[in-house]
Design a protein around this motif. Structure first.
Motif, PDB file in Angstrom:
ATOM      1  N   ILE A  40       0.848  -1.190   0.000  1.00 36.92           N
ATOM      2  CA  ILE A  40       0.000   0.000   0.000  1.00 36.92           C
ATOM      3  C   ILE A  40       0.884   1.240   0.000  1.00 36.92           C
ATOM      4  CG2 ILE A  40      -1.735   1.329   1.239  1.00 36.92           C
ATOM      5  CD1 ILE A  40      -2.868  -1.230   0.105  1.00 36.92           C
ATOM      6  N   GLY A  41       0.575   2.138  -0.899  1.00 34.10           N
ATOM      7  CA  GLY A  41       1.289   3.406  -0.972  1.00 34.10           C
ATOM      8  C   GLY A  41       0.402   4.560  -0.553  1.00 34.10           C
ATOM      9  N   TRP A  42       1.023   5.560   0.025  1.00 31.49           N
ATOM     10  CA  TRP A  42       0.347   6.831   0.319  1.00 31.49           C
ATOM     11  C   TRP A  42       0.874   7.890  -0.640  1.00 31.49           C
ATOM     12  CZ3 TRP A  42      -3.773   8.024   3.161  1.00 31.49           C
ATOM     13  CH2 TRP A  42      -4.173   7.156   4.196  1.00 31.49           C
TER      14      TRP A  42
ATOM     15  N   VAL B 280       3.995  -6.072   1.960  1.00 33.33           N
ATOM     16  CA  VAL B 280       3.053  -7.004   2.582  1.00 33.33           C
ATOM     17  C   VAL B 280       3.502  -7.447   3.971  1.00 33.33           C
ATOM     18  CG1 VAL B 280       2.155  -7.811   0.378  1.00 33.33           C
ATOM     19  CG2 VAL B 280       4.105  -8.974   1.412  1.00 33.33           C
ATOM     20  N   SER B 281       4.806  -7.516   4.181  1.00 37.02           N
ATOM     21  CA  SER B 281       5.325  -7.978   5.472  1.00 37.02           C
ATOM     22  C   SER B 281       5.590  -6.832   6.435  1.00 37.02           C
ATOM     23  CB  SER B 281       6.621  -8.755   5.267  1.00 37.02           C
ATOM     24  OG  SER B 281       7.602  -7.931   4.677  1.00 37.02           O
ATOM     25  N   GLY B 282       5.275  -5.632   6.011  1.00 38.50           N
ATOM     26  CA  GLY B 282       5.518  -4.476   6.865  1.00 38.50           C
ATOM     27  C   GLY B 282       6.814  -3.754   6.566  1.00 38.50           C
ATOM     28  N   THR B 283       7.559  -4.245   5.598  1.00 39.60           N
ATOM     29  CA  THR B 283       8.795  -3.559   5.209  1.00 39.60           C
ATOM     30  C   THR B 283       8.460  -2.224   4.542  1.00 39.60           C
ATOM     31  OG1 THR B 283       9.919  -5.657   4.856  1.00 39.60           O
ATOM     32  CG2 THR B 283      10.891  -3.705   3.836  1.00 39.60           C
ATOM     33  N   ILE B 284       9.076  -1.181   5.037  1.00 44.37           N
ATOM     34  CA  ILE B 284       8.827   0.148   4.476  1.00 44.37           C
ATOM     35  C   ILE B 284       9.794   0.371   3.337  1.00 44.37           C
ATOM     36  CG2 ILE B 284       8.836   2.616   4.944  1.00 44.37           C
ATOM     37  CD1 ILE B 284       8.113   1.808   7.887  1.00 44.37           C
ATOM     38  N   SER B 285       9.218   0.647   2.183  1.00 42.80           N
ATOM     39  CA  SER B 285      10.025   0.755   0.983  1.00 42.80           C
ATOM     40  C   SER B 285      10.754   2.073   0.899  1.00 42.80           C
ATOM     41  CB  SER B 285       9.125   0.578  -0.243  1.00 42.80           C
ATOM     42  OG  SER B 285       9.842   0.833  -1.429  1.00 42.80           O
ATOM     43  N   TYR B 286      10.029   3.158   1.151  1.00 43.30           N
ATOM     44  CA  TYR B 286      10.662   4.468   1.022  1.00 43.30           C
ATOM     45  C   TYR B 286       9.802   5.531   1.687  1.00 43.30           C
ATOM     46  CZ  TYR B 286       7.230   5.947  -2.473  1.00 43.30           C
ATOM     47  OH  TYR B 286       6.073   6.304  -3.107  1.00 43.30           O
ATOM     48  N   TYR B 287      10.410   6.641   1.946  1.00 44.09           N
ATOM     49  CA  TYR B 287       9.726   7.880   2.273  1.00 44.09           C
ATOM     50  C   TYR B 287      10.239   8.942   1.308  1.00 44.09           C
ATOM     51  CZ  TYR B 287       8.144   6.002   6.776  1.00 44.09           C
ATOM     52  OH  TYR B 287       7.537   5.263   7.767  1.00 44.09           O
TER      53      TYR B 287
ATOM     54  N   CYS C 268      -4.553   6.709  -0.744  1.00 40.43           N
ATOM     55  CA  CYS C 268      -3.842   5.438  -0.674  1.00 40.43           C
ATOM     56  C   CYS C 268      -4.216   4.617  -1.908  1.00 40.43           C
ATOM     57  CB  CYS C 268      -4.152   4.680   0.599  1.00 40.43           C
ATOM     58  SG  CYS C 268      -5.883   4.249   0.870  1.00 40.43           S
ATOM     59  N   ALA C 269      -3.340   3.706  -2.254  1.00 36.98           N
ATOM     60  CA  ALA C 269      -3.548   2.852  -3.417  1.00 36.98           C
ATOM     61  C   ALA C 269      -2.770   1.567  -3.214  1.00 36.98           C
ATOM     62  CB  ALA C 269      -3.112   3.560  -4.700  1.00 36.98           C
ATOM     63  N   ARG C 270      -3.114   0.546  -3.969  1.00 37.27           N
ATOM     64  CA  ARG C 270      -2.497  -0.754  -3.768  1.00 37.27           C
ATOM     65  C   ARG C 270      -1.709  -1.219  -4.981  1.00 37.27           C
ATOM     66  NH1 ARG C 270      -6.925  -5.657  -4.488  1.00 37.27           N
ATOM     67  NH2 ARG C 270      -7.102  -5.431  -6.755  1.00 37.27           N
ATOM     68  N   ARG C 271      -0.720  -2.057  -4.687  1.00 36.88           N
ATOM     69  CA  ARG C 271       0.065  -2.718  -5.732  1.00 36.88           C
ATOM     70  C   ARG C 271       0.339  -4.126  -5.238  1.00 36.88           C
ATOM     71  NH1 ARG C 271       5.283  -3.897  -7.530  1.00 36.88           N
ATOM     72  NH2 ARG C 271       5.593  -3.501  -9.780  1.00 36.88           N
ATOM     73  N   ARG C 272       0.216  -5.083  -6.129  1.00 37.56           N
ATOM     74  CA  ARG C 272       0.349  -6.463  -5.688  1.00 37.56           C
ATOM     75  C   ARG C 272       1.744  -6.739  -5.152  1.00 37.56           C
ATOM     76  NH1 ARG C 272      -3.300 -10.320  -5.942  1.00 37.56           N
ATOM     77  NH2 ARG C 272      -2.624 -12.473  -5.666  1.00 37.56           N
ATOM     78  N   ARG C 273       1.801  -7.173  -3.913  1.00 38.93           N
ATOM     79  CA  ARG C 273       2.961  -7.669  -3.177  1.00 38.93           C
ATOM     80  C   ARG C 273       4.052  -6.619  -2.898  1.00 38.93           C
ATOM     81  NH1 ARG C 273       2.707 -12.414  -1.598  1.00 38.93           N
ATOM     82  NH2 ARG C 273       4.867 -12.390  -0.903  1.00 38.93           N
ATOM     83  N   PHE C 274       4.569  -5.994  -3.943  1.00 38.63           N
ATOM     84  CA  PHE C 274       5.760  -5.162  -3.727  1.00 38.63           C
ATOM     85  C   PHE C 274       5.499  -3.693  -4.015  1.00 38.63           C
ATOM     86  CE2 PHE C 274       8.149  -8.830  -2.989  1.00 38.63           C
ATOM     87  CZ  PHE C 274       7.891  -9.765  -3.968  1.00 38.63           C
ATOM     88  N   CYS C 275       6.233  -2.868  -3.315  1.00 40.15           N
ATOM     89  CA  CYS C 275       6.158  -1.434  -3.555  1.00 40.15           C
ATOM     90  C   CYS C 275       6.843  -1.064  -4.857  1.00 40.15           C
ATOM     91  CB  CYS C 275       6.806  -0.671  -2.397  1.00 40.15           C
ATOM     92  SG  CYS C 275       5.920  -0.768  -0.846  1.00 40.15           S
ATOM     93  N   SER C 276       6.484   0.083  -5.346  1.00 35.40           N
ATOM     94  CA  SER C 276       7.112   0.646  -6.529  1.00 35.40           C
ATOM     95  C   SER C 276       7.171   2.149  -6.367  1.00 35.40           C
ATOM     96  CB  SER C 276       6.320   0.289  -7.786  1.00 35.40           C
ATOM     97  OG  SER C 276       6.774   1.033  -8.901  1.00 35.40           O
ATOM     98  N   ARG C 277       8.142   2.752  -6.964  1.00 33.71           N
ATOM     99  CA  ARG C 277       8.256   4.213  -6.969  1.00 33.71           C
ATOM    100  C   ARG C 277       7.381   4.834  -8.063  1.00 33.71           C
ATOM    101  NH1 ARG C 277      11.458   7.520  -3.356  1.00 33.71           N
ATOM    102  NH2 ARG C 277      13.023   6.181  -2.394  1.00 33.71           N
ATOM    103  N   PHE C 278       6.840   3.980  -8.938  1.00 32.66           N
ATOM    104  CA  PHE C 278       6.093   4.493 -10.076  1.00 32.66           C
ATOM    105  C   PHE C 278       4.605   4.539  -9.755  1.00 32.66           C
ATOM    106  CE2 PHE C 278       9.620   4.741 -12.833  1.00 32.66           C
ATOM    107  CZ  PHE C 278      10.451   3.690 -12.514  1.00 32.66           C
ATOM    108  N   ARG C 279       4.046   5.731  -9.737  1.00 37.69           N
ATOM    109  CA  ARG C 279       2.643   5.938  -9.387  1.00 37.69           C
ATOM    110  C   ARG C 279       1.716   5.150 -10.301  1.00 37.69           C
ATOM    111  NH1 ARG C 279       2.686  11.138 -10.196  1.00 37.69           N
ATOM    112  NH2 ARG C 279       1.599  11.099 -12.183  1.00 37.69           N
ATOM    113  N   SER C 280       2.070   5.021 -11.552  1.00 33.78           N
ATOM    114  CA  SER C 280       1.209   4.353 -12.528  1.00 33.78           C
ATOM    115  C   SER C 280       1.038   2.861 -12.240  1.00 33.78           C
ATOM    116  CB  SER C 280       1.770   4.536 -13.941  1.00 33.78           C
ATOM    117  OG  SER C 280       3.058   3.938 -14.038  1.00 33.78           O
TER     118      SER C 280
END
Length: 123
Positions: free
Chosen positions: A34-36, A53-60, A96-108
């Motif tokens: 989930i991204g904000w 998904v496991s609570g790992t924070i990808s970036y701020y 907020c928005a969702r992406r399957r399993r992994f975070c991404s820096r790309f909004r699209s």
């Protein structure tokens, strides 16, 4: 019905805090990152943070690093954004928005956007 619903926005004075919530329904939250994001008037939508998904924070984003904290509670199907030391520059609609399993820096690469919650920082 699959949806993400943001809440917790409002009017706050500079230096204040808010906690935004993103409620997930209609799907298994524990399968999605989930991204904000936020969008201020006249500006592009900005990615703020993402949690895997496991609570790992990808970036701020640099603009919120050290002030905002993302977290999730899969059991409650909730994702949160704690916002501290708010400034007028934080005024925006937050999504907020969702992406399957992994975070991404790309909004699209995110989908199922919520309707947003307005945050206004003003004295």
């Amino acid at each position: 019905q699959l949806q993400l619903v943001e809440s917790g926005g409002g009017l706050v004075q500079p230096g204040g805090s808010l906690r935004l919530s993103c409620a997930a329904s209609g799907f298994s939250l524990d399968e999605y990152a989930i991204g904000w994001f936020r969008q201020a008037p006249g500006k592009e939508r900005e990615g703020l943070s993402c949690i895997g998904v496991s609570g790992t924070i990808s970036y701020y984003a640099d603009s919120v690093k050290g002030r905002f904290t993302i977290s999730r509670d899969n059991a409650k199907k909730m994702v949160y954004l704690q916002m501290n030391s708010l400034t007028p520059e934080d005024t925006a609609v937050y999504y907020c928005a969702r992406r399957r399993r992994f975070c991404s820096r790309f909004r699209s690469e995110y989908g199922n956007w919520g309707q947003g919650t307005q945050v206004t920082v003003s004295s």
